[in-house]
Scaffold this motif. Structure first.
Motif, PDB file in Angstrom:
ATOM      1  N   ASP A  16       0.820  -1.206   0.000  1.00 38.97           N
ATOM      2  CA  ASP A  16       0.000   0.000   0.000  1.00 38.97           C
ATOM      3  C   ASP A  16       0.859   1.263   0.000  1.00 38.97           C
ATOM      4  OD1 ASP A  16       0.921  -0.564   2.564  1.00 38.97           O
ATOM      5  OD2 ASP A  16      -1.058  -0.487   3.514  1.00 38.97           O
ATOM      6  N   HIS A  17       1.904   1.287   0.858  1.00 41.97           N
ATOM      7  CA  HIS A  17       2.784   2.456   0.899  1.00 41.97           C
ATOM      8  C   HIS A  17       3.549   2.620  -0.412  1.00 41.97           C
ATOM      9  CE1 HIS A  17       1.966   3.144   5.094  1.00 41.97           C
ATOM     10  NE2 HIS A  17       2.451   1.975   5.460  1.00 41.97           N
ATOM     11  N   LEU A  18       4.074   1.516  -0.916  1.00 45.61           N
ATOM     12  CA  LEU A  18       4.843   1.574  -2.166  1.00 45.61           C
ATOM     13  C   LEU A  18       4.004   2.130  -3.311  1.00 45.61           C
ATOM     14  CD1 LEU A  18       6.774  -1.831  -2.082  1.00 45.61           C
ATOM     15  CD2 LEU A  18       7.812   0.431  -2.197  1.00 45.61           C
ATOM     16  N   GLU A  61      -5.855   2.811   8.375  1.00 45.53           N
ATOM     17  CA  GLU A  61      -5.683   1.777   7.348  1.00 45.53           C
ATOM     18  C   GLU A  61      -6.611   2.018   6.159  1.00 45.53           C
ATOM     19  OE1 GLU A  61      -3.309  -0.445   7.123  1.00 45.53           O
ATOM     20  OE2 GLU A  61      -2.505   0.365   8.990  1.00 45.53           O
ATOM     21  N   LEU A  62      -7.838   2.443   6.444  1.00 44.91           N
ATOM     22  CA  LEU A  62      -8.763   2.752   5.358  1.00 44.91           C
ATOM     23  C   LEU A  62      -8.253   3.929   4.541  1.00 44.91           C
ATOM     24  CD1 LEU A  62     -11.467   2.300   3.914  1.00 44.91           C
ATOM     25  CD2 LEU A  62     -12.532   3.813   5.616  1.00 44.91           C
ATOM     26  N   GLY A  63      -7.739   4.950   5.228  1.00 46.64           N
ATOM     27  CA  GLY A  63      -7.197   6.120   4.523  1.00 46.64           C
ATOM     28  C   GLY A  63      -6.041   5.762   3.619  1.00 46.64           C
ATOM     29  N   ILE A  64      -5.177   4.859   4.097  1.00 49.70           N
ATOM     30  CA  ILE A  64      -4.039   4.417   3.283  1.00 49.70           C
ATOM     31  C   ILE A  64      -4.532   3.659   2.054  1.00 49.70           C
ATOM     32  CG2 ILE A  64      -2.045   2.862   3.232  1.00 49.70           C
ATOM     33  CD1 ILE A  64      -1.592   3.612   6.197  1.00 49.70           C
ATOM     34  N   LEU A  78      -4.972  17.217  -1.754  1.00 47.56           N
ATOM     35  CA  LEU A  78      -5.336  15.797  -1.863  1.00 47.56           C
ATOM     36  C   LEU A  78      -4.215  14.896  -1.347  1.00 47.56           C
ATOM     37  CD1 LEU A  78      -7.328  13.616  -2.968  1.00 47.56           C
ATOM     38  CD2 LEU A  78      -6.014  13.723  -5.113  1.00 47.56           C
ATOM     39  N   VAL A  79      -3.000  15.103  -1.854  1.00 47.17           N
ATOM     40  CA  VAL A  79      -1.900  14.235  -1.431  1.00 47.17           C
ATOM     41  C   VAL A  79      -1.539  14.491   0.025  1.00 47.17           C
ATOM     42  CG1 VAL A  79      -0.994  13.985  -3.778  1.00 47.17           C
ATOM     43  CG2 VAL A  79      -0.043  15.741  -2.283  1.00 47.17           C
ATOM     44  N   GLY A  80      -1.656  15.742   0.471  1.00 45.18           N
ATOM     45  CA  GLY A  80      -1.356  16.067   1.863  1.00 45.18           C
ATOM     46  C   GLY A  80      -2.307  15.384   2.826  1.00 45.18           C
ATOM     47  N   PHE A  81      -3.572  15.313   2.462  1.00 48.57           N
ATOM     48  CA  PHE A  81      -4.577  14.640   3.287  1.00 48.57           C
ATOM     49  C   PHE A  81      -4.219  13.168   3.474  1.00 48.57           C
ATOM     50  CE2 PHE A  81      -8.543  12.078   3.254  1.00 48.57           C
ATOM     51  CZ  PHE A  81      -9.041  12.443   4.500  1.00 48.57           C
ATOM     52  N   PHE A  82      -3.915  12.496   2.379  1.00 51.69           N
ATOM     53  CA  PHE A  82      -3.582  11.074   2.463  1.00 51.69           C
ATOM     54  C   PHE A  82      -2.224  10.849   3.134  1.00 51.69           C
ATOM     55  CE2 PHE A  82      -6.629  10.542  -1.217  1.00 51.69           C
ATOM     56  CZ  PHE A  82      -7.560   9.845  -0.478  1.00 51.69           C
ATOM     57  N   ALA A  83      -1.320  11.819   2.995  1.00 52.57           N
ATOM     58  CA  ALA A  83       0.011  11.673   3.600  1.00 52.57           C
ATOM     59  C   ALA A  83      -0.067  11.555   5.114  1.00 52.57           C
ATOM     60  CB  ALA A  83       0.879  12.864   3.210  1.00 52.57           C
TER      61      ALA A  83
END
Length: 199
Positions: A45-47, A93-96, A121-126
């Motif tokens: 997921d991180h990759l 985990e759901l956010g990731i 968008l990317v900041g929120f998920f980060a």
């Protein structure tokens, strides 16, 4: 295109600095850096999310090439600090998992979001990714070294995404965009698999 290549090289060069800074530190700091560096590399997921941030930035072009990855790293550091401090963030985990779906879909659909929206968008998920990294820090690791480690690894994955986007984009002058979008679709499908527990 030359500007894009120079920007990617600059990001790569700056990302090497943390490793040099810890090259001659004590065992605790080195262990912390190594553990932090390994954490983003250890989960699909991180990759997928971090490489896709780089592809998304490449697709947007212009200032997004550096601003989108830098935003991700900065907000991930905030999330990491929350995780290390034991401050709860709901639905990590759901956010990731959703980050993989949404970022993959953005690439697949060729979304040309305004820069501020893309950064948001990317900041929120980060924050979710950073919290997961921080919460799973080994007890005997240095928090600072660990944080630098996972930020360094993330920067490398973003650079890999930028490079992958460029490589796919230049693979065929006519069909390059189609290949990039196809890669995004594959990431989004993998994200659905992660969210549903299939993967």
């Amino acid at each position: 295109m030359r500007h894009t290549a120079r920007t990617a090289l600059a990001v790569a060069a700056f990302s090497v600095l943390p490793q040099l800074a810890f090259a001659h530190t004590g065992v605790g700091a080195t262990h912390g850096f190594d553990a932090g560096f390994a954490h983003p590399m250890g989960g699909l997921d991180h990759l997928l999310a971090m490489v896709t941030v780089g592809i998304f930035a490449y697709q947007l072009g212009g200032r997004a090439i550096w601003a989108v990855p830098v935003t991700f790293i900065a907000l991930m550091a905030v999330g990491g600090a929350l995780g290390i401090s034991g401050i709860d963030v709901p639905f990590v985990e759901l956010g990731i998992g959703l980050s993989v779906v949404v970022l993959g879909a953005a690439v697949a659909l060729g979304v040309k979001a305004p820069l501020a929206m893309a950064m948001g968008l990317v900041g929120f998920f980060a924050i979710f990714h950073g919290h997961a990294h921080g919460a799973e820090m080994p007890e005997d690791a240095s928090g600072l070294a660990y944080g630098v480690g996972f930020m360094f690894a993330t920067a490398l994955l973003h650079v890999a995404g930028l490079g992958l986007g460029m490589a796919i984009g230049r693979f065929g002058e006519t069909h390059g965009t189609r290949y990039v979008r196809g890669a995004g679709a594959a990431v989004a499908l993998a994200g659905i698999g992660l969210v549903t527990g299939i993967l």
